[in-house]
Every structure is written in C-alpha cells, then in structure tokens.
Design an enzyme around this catalytic site. Structure first.
Site, short mmCIF file in Angstrom:
data_model
loop_
_atom_site.label_atom_id
_atom_site.label_comp_id
_atom_site.label_asym_id
_atom_site.label_seq_id
_atom_site.Cartn_x
_atom_site.Cartn_y
_atom_site.Cartn_z
N HIS A 34 119.54 21.84 38.86
CA HIS A 34 118.12 23.01 38.27
C HIS A 34 118.77 23.21 36.68
CE1 HIS A 34 116.28 23.30 42.40
NE2 HIS A 34 117.42 22.72 42.67
N ARG A 67 118.21 11.96 49.86
CA ARG A 67 117.50 13.49 50.68
C ARG A 67 119.58 14.27 50.81
NH1 ARG A 67 113.22 15.16 53.90
NH2 ARG A 67 113.61 17.00 52.75
N CYS A 76 115.55 17.96 41.11
CA CYS A 76 115.72 18.21 42.76
C CYS A 76 114.67 17.50 43.38
CB CYS A 76 116.49 19.48 42.64
SG CYS A 76 117.82 19.86 44.12
N ILE A 128 121.42 22.42 44.34
CA ILE A 128 120.91 23.00 45.67
C ILE A 128 120.39 22.42 46.37
CG2 ILE A 128 119.86 24.35 46.43
CD1 ILE A 128 119.62 26.22 43.81
N ARG A 129 121.49 21.82 47.47
CA ARG A 129 120.81 20.80 48.71
C ARG A 129 119.96 19.53 47.94
NH1 ARG A 129 116.81 22.80 52.52
NH2 ARG A 129 117.52 20.60 54.18
N GLU A 169 116.60 24.83 35.03
CA GLU A 169 115.85 26.50 35.15
C GLU A 169 116.53 26.51 34.90
OE1 GLU A 169 115.57 23.68 37.09
OE2 GLU A 169 114.80 24.53 38.78
N GLY A 177 111.90 22.38 45.34
CA GLY A 177 112.04 23.27 46.46
C GLY A 177 111.91 22.03 47.63
N GLU A 178 110.95 22.14 49.13
CA GLU A 178 111.50 20.89 49.69
C GLU A 178 110.02 20.04 49.19
OE1 GLU A 178 113.31 21.82 51.22
OE2 GLU A 178 113.35 20.60 52.54
N SER A 179 110.81 18.86 49.47
CA SER A 179 109.59 18.09 49.06
C SER A 179 108.84 17.37 50.27
CB SER A 179 110.97 16.75 48.42
OG SER A 179 111.42 16.53 49.92
N1 GLN Z 1 116.64 19.29 50.18
C1 GLN Z 1 115.43 19.33 48.85
C2 GLN Z 1 114.58 18.05 49.99
O1 GLN Z 1 115.36 17.38 50.51
C3 GLN Z 1 116.08 19.94 47.51
C4 GLN Z 1 116.25 21.16 47.43
C5 GLN Z 1 115.72 20.91 45.93
O2 GLN Z 1 115.08 21.22 45.34
N2 GLN Z 1 117.26 22.56 45.65
O3 GLN Z 1 113.07 18.21 49.13
#
Ligand code: GLN
Length: 202
Positions: A181, A111, A81, A140-141, A183, A49-51
């Site tokens: 990921h 990150r 992630c 993913i990112r 999952e 997600g987004e930390s």
């Molecule tokens: N870019 C997100 C972060 O810095 C992590 C991306 C992800 O969990 N898929 O939190």
C-alpha cells in the site's frame, strides 16, 4: 497530454489517500463509482480492501464489464493489494479462491499469502524503474504473486526473511500491481511511476 485525469475506484479502501497521492503526482484525481465516471478517466487505481467485496460491488454498480473492456483497450490501471488480486488472470486456489477477477495480468496471485502470524508488516524494497532509496512497503493481509506468465514482468520482490524472493510488484504494458500500500507511507514514487505510465499510454 498536459494533465491527465486519473480515477480511484471508490467502492471500498483507501480512496482518499490514493486521491491525495495522485494529486501530488500532478494529475487530476477523481473518485469513480459510476460507468460515466469510468468512461471519462485516462487511468485508474484499484485500491486495497476486500477483493470479494469490491468485485461484488463492481458488479452491482455495473462497472465490471466496462472496466474489463477499457483494460482490453489499453487503459492504464494500477492495483494495490486487493486491487492486485482483481487484476490477476489467475487466483491460486490454495488461498481463498475468487470466482472471476477483472483480469488482464498474466500472473497467479495467492490471497492472504503471508499467513496469519504476519497479517501486517513493513519492508524496504527495490522496485525496478523507481530510482533512489528503497521503497517502504506496507503489507496488510497481502497477496503475493506465485508466478508471472511471459506477458508480465516481476519488478519487485520481498528482500529478506522467511518470504525472501516472493514477487510483490508486477508490470505488464498498461498494467501495474503491488501487494503493498504505497498510499500509506507518504512516499509518492509508486504513484508518480503510475502517472508516468498514464502519460505514456494516453
Ligand atoms: N486480504 C484482502 C483480499 O484478499 C486484501 C487485503 C488488502 O487489500 N489490504 O482481498
């Protein structure tokens, strides 16, 4: 322990997919949003997600301190992630810095490390402790791990290309983290590996 209960931190991210993968690995999988729910699990998954957002929500939901406490007491936790970023003791300031993570793993994480041009990619990886075919890893990112301290062990690396050799999976006693990921691929072996940790540590 016959059938452990494993929670998925359900503030943001692929909660449903993690719950399904855990169920397939033979544990009781439950969503965790409240301190009482956190107190009742034998293991926990921190999804991507987004930390920054997950940290903010964890603070609002009063989960941050209880989770730090349970990690110190030995709760098995798997971070994927953004979850990997949350488990890192150090986040590299060269990326987008975070104020304070949940912590627990002796590693420095960067990150969004793979850069904009490769926001998302997939690769086959060998993970130490996972037998058979290589694991298909979806990034993913994603963060990568700049370095691990002596308490942690790198168990997976990027295998080819520009970023070959970068650490993307780490184990430290009751804690596991991957940049990718699992999952999303239908390959349950990373969740099965984590559920085995839960059985050992509970
Ligand atoms: N870019 C997100 C972060 O810095 C992590 C991306 C992800 O969990 N898929 O939190």
């Amino acid at each position: 322990m016959a059938r452990p209960t494993v929670g998925v931190f359900a503030l943001q991210g692929d909660v449903r997919e993690h719950l399904r993968a855990l169920g397939e690995a033979g544990v009781d999988a439950v969503a965790v949003r409240r301190p009482e729910e956190l107190a009742a699990v034998d293991g926990l998954v921190l999804p991507g997600g987004e930390s920054t957002t997950i940290l903010k929500l964890a603070r609002i939901f009063e989960l941050l301190d209880p989770l730090r406490e349970r990690i110190r007491e030995g709760l098995p936790v798997y971070g994927s992630c953004a979850g990997m970023i949350l488990l890192a003791d150090r986040v590299d300031a060269g990326g987008s810095p975070l104020e304070a993570t949940i912590g627990g793993m002796d590693m420095t994480v960067r990150r969004n490390a793979f850069g904009r041009q490769v926001d998302s990619f997939e690769e086959d990886l060998e993970i130490e402790g996972i037998e058979g075919e290589p694991v298909r890893a979806v990034f993913i990112r994603a963060p990568w791990v700049e370095d691990v301290g002596c308490a942690a062990t790198a168990i997976g690396h990027v295998s080819a290309g520009e970023h070959a050799g970068r650490i993307v999976a780490v184990r430290q006693a009751n804690l596991l983290a991957t940049s990718f990921h699992p999952e999303l691929t239908g390959d349950g072996r990373v969740h099965a590996y984590f559920c085995e940790m839960v059985r050992q540590f509970s």
